[in-house]
Structure formats: C-alpha cells, structure tokens
Design a protein around this motif. Structure first.
Motif: not given
Length: 235
Positions: A39-50, A81-98
């Motif tokens: 499964l290919l996905v692009a631009d999830l932008h997790f934590e954009k609103m945060a 069985r495989h997931l490939i995210a084509l970048g911009d998974t997070f909205h900013r570099a430190d957004a995983h901490s949010l």
C-alpha cells in the motif's frame, strides 16, 4: 454538493497501468500494488493541527486519529503486507513528539503488523522514531519512489503537490483530489485528513506531464472515477 455520478464510473475495481505495473487507486487516496502486496500513501501530515496549535491557532486536534482510521481500514481491506509512505508523514520534523498516547499505540500496532518504509519529505526530512525503515527514496521493480516530482525522471511515483482535478460536464463541475500520471510520472493525492489540494492545471504542475498522455482518476465517496483530460478546467 455535486454528485460524481455523471463521470460514468467503472463498476469494477479501477486499475492504473503505469510503467509496466498495475495499481489500484483507492477512494481514500491510497494506491494498492497488488503484485507486491504493498500500500502506497503520500502526505499523511500527522499532527498538522497540533503543529498549528503550537503557533496559537487552536484547531481541533483530531486529524491524526482520522487519518489512522483510514489507514487501518485500507490495510485491512487490501490485506497489504507492506506500507510505503512517500514523505511528509508528519507535518513537521518534531511532530512525532506531539502524538497522543492512543495515536502512538495505533501507529505502533501498524508497524508491528506490516513492513513499513517511511520516505523523507520536505516537512519531515529526518528519520522518525517509528518502527520500520526510513529512507530518502527507494527503487523497487524498476520504479522510483520519492516525495517530490522530478522533471525527466521516468517511472517515478511521488506525492508533495496534493493534486486535485476540477471536471466540467453538462453544465456542472466538481473538484476532488486525484491521482494523475502520464506513464512516466505519477503523483498521488494527499492522504491526510486535513490536507488541501492543488488543481493539476495550476502553474505548480507546469512541465511535469505530457498532457496528451495524461490519465486522471478522481476520488469519490466509495470509488474512484477515471475522467477525460479534455474535461478538466482550472479553479
């Protein structure tokens, strides 16, 4: 709201033939590569609103959870069985901490259940702390996978531009995110629940595609809709 029924959808599963491979465009904006169970996905932008909230814009912080629900459903329905995210998974570099504890647990469950590859984007250029593999780009079965389009590169699948198409027919029009390709370059729609979209006739796309070979597939509520390029309009 204009109904997409006038676009004459194929009742069968849509298949995009790109650079010698078959892909299934899903109404969520994901692209299923059945031959590789990927499964290919692009631009999830997790934590954009945060991220906006950190700058004083108090917006409802539910976008990550909504996007995860969509992703969990696509993985379950396709059996990928495989997931490939084509970048911009997070909205900013430190957004995983949010991430909330609940959303982090859901992401961990995904990385535990399928093989995940996270490509770098302009919003998240550094590797994340998520499980799986972080890469700047990837080559697979003669295809190049990356975040941003590159002029002249053949067999490239990417995201970044959040493509949308506006279609005119019988005096009506509708604008929706879309997949777009010319058999050399394919750009996926943004997958995130709080992302915008840019018309593929806008200047940002100029020179990227051979318009005479253009294939466009719009997202609908429950299916995708191939549309003729001659019906595309700006706006």
């Amino acid at each position: 709201m204009t109904n997409l029924a006038f676009a004459h959808p194929n009742p069968d599963v849509s298949v995009l033939r790109f650079a010698g491979h078959n892909f299934e465009p899903l109404p969520s904006g994901a692209l299923f590569w059945r031959a590789r169970e990927t499964l290919l996905v692009a631009d999830l932008h997790f934590e954009k609103m945060a991220s906006f909230a950190r700058r004083g814009q108090m917006l409802p912080p539910y976008d990550t959870g909504m996007t995860l629900t969509r992703l969990e459903l696509d993985l379950r329905r396709t059996g990928a069985r495989h997931l490939i995210a084509l970048g911009d998974t997070f909205h900013r570099a430190d957004a995983h901490s949010l991430l909330t504890h609940s959303d982090r647990m859901r992401l961990d469950a995904i990385t535990d259940s399928v093989s995940c590859t996270w490509l770098s984007g302009n919003h998240d250029p550094a590797p994340t702390s998520l499980g799986g593999t972080c890469l700047p780009e990837l080559e697979l079965d003669g295809l190049a996978l990356a975040h941003e389009p590159q002029r002249g590169k053949k067999g490239l699948i990417c995201g970044h531009l959040h493509p949308a198409a506006r279609l005119a027919m019988d005096g009506r029009s509708v604008r929706k995110p879309c997949f777009v390709h010319d058999n050399r370059l394919m750009i996926l729609p943004a997958y995130g629940s709080s992302t915008g979209a840019l018309n593929i006739l806008s200047p940002a796309f100029a020179g990227l595609f051979n318009f005479s070979a253009l294939e466009v597939v719009m997202l609908g509520r429950d299916r995708t809709y191939p549309v003729p390029a001659r019906r595309l309009i700006g706006g």
